[in-house]
Enzyme design. Sequence first.
Site, PDB file in Angstrom:
ATOM      1  N   TYR A 216      42.991 -27.142  11.937  1.00  0.00           N
ATOM      2  CA  TYR A 216      41.651 -27.389  12.676  1.00  0.00           C
ATOM      3  C   TYR A 216      41.003 -26.366  12.888  1.00  0.00           C
ATOM      4  O   TYR A 216      39.584 -26.054  12.710  1.00  0.00           O
ATOM      5  CB  TYR A 216      42.006 -28.297  13.895  1.00  0.00           C
ATOM      6  CG  TYR A 216      40.706 -28.460  14.815  1.00  0.00           C
ATOM      7  CD1 TYR A 216      39.767 -29.426  14.505  1.00  0.00           C
ATOM      8  CD2 TYR A 216      40.466 -27.724  16.110  1.00  0.00           C
ATOM      9  CE1 TYR A 216      38.620 -29.790  15.396  1.00  0.00           C
ATOM     10  CE2 TYR A 216      39.332 -27.944  16.750  1.00  0.00           C
ATOM     11  CZ  TYR A 216      38.371 -28.782  16.464  1.00  0.00           C
ATOM     12  OH  TYR A 216      37.332 -29.253  17.147  1.00  0.00           O
ATOM     13  N   LYS A 220      37.022 -24.935  11.743  1.00  0.00           N
ATOM     14  CA  LYS A 220      36.073 -24.235  12.764  1.00  0.00           C
ATOM     15  C   LYS A 220      35.666 -22.833  12.371  1.00  0.00           C
ATOM     16  O   LYS A 220      34.557 -22.518  12.689  1.00  0.00           O
ATOM     17  CB  LYS A 220      36.552 -24.813  14.113  1.00  0.00           C
ATOM     18  CG  LYS A 220      36.645 -26.131  14.429  1.00  0.00           C
ATOM     19  CD  LYS A 220      35.352 -26.964  14.394  1.00  0.00           C
ATOM     20  CE  LYS A 220      35.170 -28.445  14.430  1.00  0.00           C
ATOM     21  NZ  LYS A 220      34.015 -28.896  14.466  1.00  0.00           N
TER      22      LYS A 220
END
Length: 341
Positions: A216, A220
């Site tokens: 994750y 990002k």
Amino acid sequence: MDGEVLANKSCCGAVVTAFSVIGIVFTILKFTSFASFVYKTFFAKGVKLSVYGAKKGYWAVVTGATDGIGKEYATQLAMSGFNVVLISRTQEKLDALAKELETVAKVKTRTIAIDYTKTTAETFEKLHQDLVGTPITVLINNVGQSHYMPTSFAETTVKEMDDIMHINCFGTLHTTKAVLSIMLRERQKNEKGPRCLILTMGSFAGLLPSPYLSTYAGSKAFLSNWSASLGEEVKKQGIDVWCFNSYLVVSAMSKVRRPTLTIPTPKKFVRAALSSIGLQRGGTNPYISQPYPSHAVMSWSLEQLLGSAKGFVVSQVAAMHLSIRKRALRKEARLQAQNQA
């Protein structure tokens, strides 16, 4: 001998003067940075939504539009006078939100159901064709997925890893590609018309290494650099690009239920976001901002004050995620025991 002493004194004096000048310049730069941070975070006003055509019949596209932050973006943009294209996975939720916005905000809506875990190139070609002819000036790239719970990369399932990258990266890029060509065409037809905005939701996980959320965090970080690169490419064509990073926000994805000083509700976060477009809050990276004030304070502190102590912060992030994982595992075990009883 006296000449050597005088020369040494002169040399030492020059060194002291040089270091004094460096110290003064460093202090001025730090003070200027702090003053700019305070002004942008607490006093400056962002670009008004009217710049992007609010209340003039233009459309905003919002992905992940039926829950949490995405729903708030859709709602607040509608209340500001934008017609809204709602994109999410579940048609039933889309229809309910569309009806609500049409009733309350008196705007037009369209719904497009897309499961971002199952998209292909054809999905986005169809999306583009569905949107051609719609005067779109705003795109909110909100759709995203994190880990079910903090997990080491070695233990992350291939499906979860692929879904995160497919949604956060592949989905965001292809959605933007589908909409950007429409925006560019609108700008070419009417250079004196409203500017366009592409706003992508980032995360603190993309600013700082986030152990146990590694996939994750990587997705990002990718979005931050991609947004900054895209922003420079299209700014002269009348398109503004921003990546807005958030710390935790009350939502199903964060699994946080109660707001605090540093954890706002989606409504408060989006209100801050839409009122701070154009303001580089909490950092020095172009096209990237932390719009919520307490998040901006946290980001600025990490960037300006901690320096080499960032390694300590990363270790604390790891400890926090391990604690969250332990609680999640205990909850799963408790629910499993209840189901077996």
